[in-house]
Design a protein around this motif. Structure first.
Motif, short mmCIF file in Angstrom:
data_model
loop_
_atom_site.label_atom_id
_atom_site.label_comp_id
_atom_site.label_asym_id
_atom_site.label_seq_id
_atom_site.Cartn_x
_atom_site.Cartn_y
_atom_site.Cartn_z
N GLU A 21 0.83 -1.21 0.00
CA GLU A 21 0.00 0.00 0.00
C GLU A 21 0.87 1.26 0.00
OE1 GLU A 21 -2.38 -0.49 3.46
OE2 GLU A 21 -3.67 -2.05 2.58
N ARG A 22 1.91 1.26 0.84
CA ARG A 22 2.80 2.41 0.91
C ARG A 22 3.50 2.66 -0.42
NH1 ARG A 22 8.01 2.55 3.26
NH2 ARG A 22 8.34 0.78 1.86
N ASP A 23 3.95 1.59 -1.08
CA ASP A 23 4.63 1.75 -2.37
C ASP A 23 3.70 2.35 -3.42
OD1 ASP A 23 6.87 0.72 -1.20
OD2 ASP A 23 6.70 -1.27 -2.10
N GLY A 24 2.43 1.97 -3.35
CA GLY A 24 1.48 2.55 -4.29
C GLY A 24 1.31 4.04 -4.05
N LEU A 25 1.28 4.44 -2.77
CA LEU A 25 1.17 5.86 -2.44
C LEU A 25 2.43 6.62 -2.86
CD1 LEU A 25 -0.49 5.69 1.09
CD2 LEU A 25 -1.54 6.51 -1.03
N VAL A 26 3.59 5.98 -2.72
CA VAL A 26 4.84 6.62 -3.14
C VAL A 26 4.82 6.90 -4.64
CG1 VAL A 26 7.32 6.26 -3.43
CG2 VAL A 26 6.24 5.73 -1.24
N ALA A 27 4.29 5.93 -5.41
CA ALA A 27 4.19 6.14 -6.85
C ALA A 27 3.26 7.31 -7.16
CB ALA A 27 3.68 4.86 -7.53
N GLN A 28 2.14 7.38 -6.43
CA GLN A 28 1.23 8.52 -6.62
C GLN A 28 1.91 9.84 -6.24
OE1 GLN A 28 -2.69 8.07 -4.87
NE2 GLN A 28 -2.50 5.84 -4.93
N LEU A 29 2.70 9.80 -5.19
CA LEU A 29 3.38 11.00 -4.72
C LEU A 29 4.39 11.51 -5.76
CD1 LEU A 29 3.95 13.06 -2.52
CD2 LEU A 29 5.50 11.41 -1.45
N GLN A 30 5.06 10.60 -6.43
CA GLN A 30 6.01 11.01 -7.47
C GLN A 30 5.29 11.74 -8.59
OE1 GLN A 30 7.86 7.27 -8.46
NE2 GLN A 30 9.50 7.54 -6.97
N VAL A 31 4.14 11.22 -8.99
CA VAL A 31 3.35 11.88 -10.04
C VAL A 31 2.85 13.24 -9.55
CG1 VAL A 31 1.24 11.74 -11.42
CG2 VAL A 31 2.66 9.70 -11.10
N ALA A 32 2.40 13.28 -8.30
CA ALA A 32 1.87 14.53 -7.74
C ALA A 32 2.97 15.59 -7.67
CB ALA A 32 1.28 14.28 -6.36
N THR A 110 -0.96 15.95 1.18
CA THR A 110 -1.83 14.86 1.62
C THR A 110 -1.17 13.50 1.44
OG1 THR A 110 -3.84 16.13 1.12
CG2 THR A 110 -4.06 13.74 1.27
N LEU A 111 -0.60 13.28 0.25
CA LEU A 111 0.05 12.01 -0.02
C LEU A 111 1.29 11.82 0.84
CD1 LEU A 111 -0.31 11.90 -3.91
CD2 LEU A 111 -1.38 10.33 -2.28
N THR A 112 2.03 12.90 1.06
CA THR A 112 3.22 12.81 1.92
C THR A 112 2.83 12.41 3.33
OG1 THR A 112 4.38 14.51 0.63
CG2 THR A 112 5.17 14.10 2.86
N SER A 113 1.75 13.00 3.84
CA SER A 113 1.27 12.65 5.17
C SER A 113 0.85 11.19 5.25
CB SER A 113 0.09 13.56 5.54
OG SER A 113 -0.42 13.22 6.81
N ASN A 116 4.01 9.01 5.21
CA ASN A 116 4.70 9.09 6.50
C ASN A 116 3.95 8.36 7.60
OD1 ASN A 116 6.71 10.63 5.32
ND2 ASN A 116 5.84 12.59 5.97
N GLY A 117 2.63 8.24 7.42
CA GLY A 117 1.82 7.55 8.41
C GLY A 117 2.17 6.08 8.58
N TYR A 118 2.80 5.49 7.60
CA TYR A 118 3.20 4.08 7.70
C TYR A 118 4.45 3.91 8.55
CZ TYR A 118 -0.21 2.56 4.26
OH TYR A 118 -1.38 2.27 3.61
N GLY A 119 5.13 5.00 8.87
CA GLY A 119 6.33 4.89 9.68
C GLY A 119 7.49 4.27 8.91
N ASP A 120 8.48 3.82 9.65
CA ASP A 120 9.67 3.22 9.05
C ASP A 120 9.43 1.73 8.86
OD1 ASP A 120 12.15 2.42 8.21
OD2 ASP A 120 13.26 3.50 9.78
N LEU A 121 8.85 1.37 7.71
CA LEU A 121 8.53 -0.03 7.45
C LEU A 121 9.78 -0.87 7.29
CD1 LEU A 121 5.46 0.18 5.03
CD2 LEU A 121 5.52 0.04 7.52
#
Length: 319
Positions: A21-32, A110-113, A116-121
């Motif tokens: 899930e976190r990796d998917g958000l990271v991909a979205q964050l790169q686009v954003a 929003t995506l950064t937050s 970051n909410g996942y912590g240090d996985l």
């Protein structure tokens, strides 16, 4: 999110879900972020255009050559109306661009937050693998797996140490290359002056300029020697032979200054040529070693990835 109270296997399973899930958000964050940067660029372009349009209006409103010429043509009022309209259009475009940039910035935040909410996985993953490793070590039925894990840990430690040594040697090689490059450039300058002396009779001023270049080249070659010595020490750690030293003696400065004749000029020129050839050779050797070290580092990284994958496979069996 991963339950910190769960057992290692259950925790690893939940962690895998969180990482996906976190990796998917990271991909979205790169686009954003890319969209945000493009929006900010459009804001700057719109601001530049508005500044230009405002300057056009000011030129017609103030006592300027532009206003005088427009008045002579009888078109000042029409020109001023047009420029004011264009300024307003530019101001509207800037406001719209700023609004879009604000939307993109909020999306990034929003995506950064959320990320970051996942912590240090990665840290949590390492902790869970250690916990699972301890479980297996305490289980007599898993003795074979525990022994394999111990062997993998030893091989990983050796590889990590080798990677550090290779990285240090590679950095020393880069420093030696830079030092040799600098010496080579100054040797080229000294060689040009030596050729001028030999064929055109440069005289005392040419001698002094040339010898300043020779002094600087000699200093840079000493620095290159020191860099090569450091490289030799680092290469010893990784089983690679040194490339040698420059080994250039004084360039007959006294003879050339006090006894200005064809022989001494030729002697200086010849030594500069031989010094340049030697430095070229050493730089090529350093480059070859650098390429070899880079290859070894890449191979070591691949082996570390494979060992980590094998360790994780053994520890996550049953998830």
């Amino acid at each position: 999110m991963t339950d910190p109270l769960a057992g290692p296997l259950a925790g690893l399973q939940a962690l895998a879900r969180d990482r996906t899930e976190r990796d998917g958000l990271v991909a979205q964050l790169q686009v954003a972020r890319s969209r945000r940067d493009a929006a900010q660029q459009r804001v700057e372009e719109a601001r530049t255009r508005l500044h230009a349009e405002h300057a056009d209006v000011e030129a017609l409103e103030s006592m300027s050559l532009t206003r005088v010429l427009a008045g002579l043509r009888g078109s000042r009022d029409a020109d001023l109306d047009r420029e004011r309209a264009e300024e307003q259009a530019a101001r509207y475009a800037l406001a719209e661009a700023e609004a879009r940039a604000a939307v993109e910035e909020r999306e990034v935040q929003t995506l950064t937050s959320r990320v970051n909410g996942y912590g240090d996985l990665e840290a949590r993953h390492a902790e869970l693998l250690v916990a699972r490793e301890q479980e297996l070590a305490a289980d007599p039925a898993a003795a074979a797996t525990a022994a394999t894990l111990a062997e993998l840990a030893e091989r990983t430690g050796v590889l990590e140490a080798e990677q550090t040594q290779i990285a240090e040697a590679h950095a020393a090689g880069a420093q030696a290359h830079a030092a040799l490059d600098a010496a080579l450039r100054h040797l080229g300058g000294a060689g040009s002056w030596a050729t001028y002396d030999t064929f055109f009779g440069g005289g005392m001023v040419a001698d002094l300029v040339k010898h300043d270049k020779l002094d600087r080249a000699a200093r840079l070659m000493r620095e290159a020697d020191a860099a090569l010595a450091r490289l030799a020490h680092e290469l010893a750690d990784v089983g690679v032979g040194a490339v040698g030293e420059i080994g250039i003696s004084d360039l007959t400065r006294a003879l050339d200054v006090w006894f200005d004749n064809l022989f001494s000029d030729w002697a200086v020129r010849d030594r500069i040529a031989r010094a340049s050839e030697r430095v070229h050779h050493l730089r090529d050797a350093v480059d070859r070693i650098g390429h070899d070290l880079a290859s070894r580092r890449a191979e070591g990284s691949a082996r570390l990835v494979a060992l980590a994958a094998e360790r994780e496979r053994l520890l996550t069996e049953g998830t």
